[in-house]
Design a protein around this motif. Structure first.
Motif, PDB file in Angstrom:
ATOM      1  N   VAL A 288      -9.643  94.002 -43.938  1.00  0.00           N
ATOM      2  CA  VAL A 288      -9.169  93.220 -45.084  1.00  0.00           C
ATOM      3  C   VAL A 288      -8.932  91.774 -44.672  1.00  0.00           C
ATOM      4  O   VAL A 288      -9.218  90.841 -45.427  1.00  0.00           O
ATOM      5  N   SER A 289      -8.449  91.567 -43.443  1.00  0.00           N
ATOM      6  CA  SER A 289      -8.120  90.192 -43.047  1.00  0.00           C
ATOM      7  C   SER A 289      -9.384  89.343 -42.946  1.00  0.00           C
ATOM      8  O   SER A 289      -9.333  88.131 -43.158  1.00  0.00           O
ATOM      9  N   ILE A 290     -10.538  89.982 -42.664  1.00  0.00           N
ATOM     10  CA  ILE A 290     -11.783  89.206 -42.645  1.00  0.00           C
ATOM     11  C   ILE A 290     -12.080  88.680 -44.045  1.00  0.00           C
ATOM     12  O   ILE A 290     -12.391  87.498 -44.235  1.00  0.00           O
ATOM     13  N   LEU A 291     -11.949  89.569 -45.036  1.00  0.00           N
ATOM     14  CA  LEU A 291     -12.179  89.137 -46.419  1.00  0.00           C
ATOM     15  C   LEU A 291     -11.195  88.063 -46.813  1.00  0.00           C
ATOM     16  O   LEU A 291     -11.543  87.063 -47.448  1.00  0.00           O
TER      17      LEU A 291
ATOM     18  N   LEU B  52      -4.400  99.880 -38.857  1.00  0.00           N
ATOM     19  CA  LEU B  52      -4.851  98.691 -38.128  1.00  0.00           C
ATOM     20  C   LEU B  52      -6.292  98.343 -38.491  1.00  0.00           C
ATOM     21  O   LEU B  52      -6.629  97.180 -38.711  1.00  0.00           O
ATOM     22  N   ALA B  53      -7.134  99.365 -38.561  1.00  0.00           N
ATOM     23  CA  ALA B  53      -8.550  99.133 -38.865  1.00  0.00           C
ATOM     24  C   ALA B  53      -8.702  98.544 -40.260  1.00  0.00           C
ATOM     25  O   ALA B  53      -9.449  97.583 -40.468  1.00  0.00           O
ATOM     26  N   VAL B  54      -7.975  99.126 -41.230  1.00  0.00           N
ATOM     27  CA  VAL B  54      -8.055  98.605 -42.599  1.00  0.00           C
ATOM     28  C   VAL B  54      -7.544  97.172 -42.637  1.00  0.00           C
ATOM     29  O   VAL B  54      -8.160  96.297 -43.256  1.00  0.00           O
ATOM     30  N   ALA B  55      -6.440  96.925 -41.913  1.00  0.00           N
ATOM     31  CA  ALA B  55      -5.884  95.576 -41.912  1.00  0.00           C
ATOM     32  C   ALA B  55      -6.892  94.594 -41.325  1.00  0.00           C
ATOM     33  O   ALA B  55      -7.071  93.478 -41.844  1.00  0.00           O
ATOM     34  N   GLY B  56      -7.584  95.004 -40.259  1.00  0.00           N
ATOM     35  CA  GLY B  56      -8.588  94.124 -39.660  1.00  0.00           C
ATOM     36  C   GLY B  56      -9.694  93.814 -40.640  1.00  0.00           C
ATOM     37  O   GLY B  56     -10.093  92.661 -40.803  1.00  0.00           O
TER      38      GLY B  56
END
Lengths: 322, 87
Positions: free
Chosen positions: A37-40, A31-35
């Motif tokens: 990455v989604s900002i980028l 979840l943290a990685v997805a969050g």
């Protein structure tokens, strides 16, 4: 839930992580990685979207768009040099005023000029300045600032009209009221971040300076400010970034005239105001051009931030080496 | 520093107390005054904004203004309840 009972058990001190523990751990990591990455991805999406819509405009107008100074929808002539100039000029003026006041405010609030409780009140007052909506600042500029500075502006123009800064008379909205209001909007940011920087200087350093016999201001100017200069510089960069992108108050105060002038009293334009005021009635001809202008504003903000962090890391390395 | 020099320095009456109108103290005092002044100037905008809002808008503040819809053209009364809900 097995894991919880395992850990709480009276006999066992430790147990290997259960399958559920692994699941929670991996799941949270995912979840943290997805969050992150989604900002980028979001930034990339914005760039792609604006860039894609701006391509027709770029193809048609090219670099002449950046150097032209006419904005004529009927004849399809567009140039944003006045807006670029106005954006940089107003932001620099605002940073000059807001930066000086902001750093002074930070010194005032951190260096025991006031009783701590009173300082807290003052701090809240400054932070409240950041909570005022930008439309209210615009209204305040129109109803209070412009009438208040008009006599001074007229006197300056009449007596010192030879200096380019006072070259025109103040007709109403213009560069100076816009820059003043922008300075007030920048001040809380600069003050808050500079206060943090000053507070992070160890108290021992100040005590050592006093122990050497410095006066309060010798300690502030020669010891504390140099120690905190990285943070203060960061505060100024943040403030400049905010000033570049500020829209509503400037759209109301800057006058929206496409002209390049050094005069503080002449109306001008900024990129953000140009976008805000032209989008609502933009036709298919104008939209690519406005997207192009948005891309230029984005690029300016990005360049300022990159230069800022570059300078900060440069000076940071030097002070770390000492 | 050698011993005799230190002894000599102790005999000389060193001006260890800071005088009020000495250059360094004066600079410090003036800078303090400037910062006090700047802090007050910087808090003027907030008071000015609040004053403007209360003086120009305070008289129209009522429950009706906060709750009802904007008036139709050429009518008076009404409020901005829809805008508050929207915000």
């Amino acid at each position: 839930m097995d894991s919880a009972t395992d850990k709480g058990g009276a006999g066992t001190v430790s147990a290997p992580p259960s399958g559920f523990d692994y699941f929670v751990d991996r799941g949270f990591r995912g979840l943290a990685v997805a969050g992150a990455v989604s900002i980028l991805l979001l930034l990339a999406l914005i760039l792609w979207e604006i860039g894609g819509k701006a391509i027709p405009g770029m193809r048609e107008h090219g670099f002449a768009f950046l150097t032209g100074s006419t904005w004529d929808v009927k004849n399809g002539q567009f140039g944003i040099l006045p807006a670029i100039w106005g954006t940089l000029y107003s932001s620099l003026l605002a940073l000059l005023i807001g930066g000086v006041f902001g750093v002074a405010m930070a010194i005032f609030l951190t260096q025991d000029f006031l009783h701590p409780k009173l300082a807290q009140v003052f701090r809240t007052v400054v932070e409240l300045l950041a909570a005022i909506p930008s439309v209210v600042y615009g209204l305040w500029g129109i109803f209070v600032v412009i009438p208040a500075i008009r006599p001074l502006a007229e006197w300056l123009h009449a007596n010192l009209g030879g200096i380019p800064f006072f070259g025109t008379s103040l007709a109403g909205p213009g560069m100076l009221p816009a820059a003043l209001v922008l300075a007030i909007m920048v001040l809380p940011t600069v003050a808050a971040v500079s206060q943090d920087a000053l507070r992070q200087v160890p108290y021992k350093v100040k005590e050592a300076a006093y122990g050497l016999g410095t006066t309060r201001w010798e300690a502030i100017l020669r010891v504390l400010l140099p120690a905190a200069r990285n943070g203060i510089f960061g505060a100024l960069v943040l403030g400049f970034g905010r000033a570049l992108g500020e829209t509503m108050a400037l759209a109301m105060l800057v006058g929206n005239a496409n002209q390049i002038s050094l005069s503080l009293f002449s109306p001008a334009n900024t990129l953000a105001a140009l976008l805000a005021l032209n989008f609502p009635e933009a036709g298919p001809k104008e939209i690519p051009v406005l997207m192009y202008a948005a891309l230029v504003l984005l690029a300016i903000t990005l360049v300022v931030n990159v230069i800022g962090s570059a300078i900060m890391s440069y000076t940071g390395d030097k002070s770390a080496a000492r | 520093m050698s011993e005799p020099a230190a002894a000599q320095a102790a005999q000389i009456d060193l001006p260890l107390e800071r005088q009020l109108f000495e250059g360094r103290s004066l600079t410090s005092g003036i800078l303090s005054a400037i910062v006090w002044l700047m802090a007050f100037i910087a808090s003027i905008p907030l008071l000015s904004v609040l004053y403007m809002l209360v003086v120009k808008g305070g008289s129209r503040l009522s429950w009706e203004a906060l709750s009802s819809l904007p008036p139709a053209g050429f009518e008076t009364g009404g409020g901005f309840g829809n805008a508050i809900v929207g915000t």
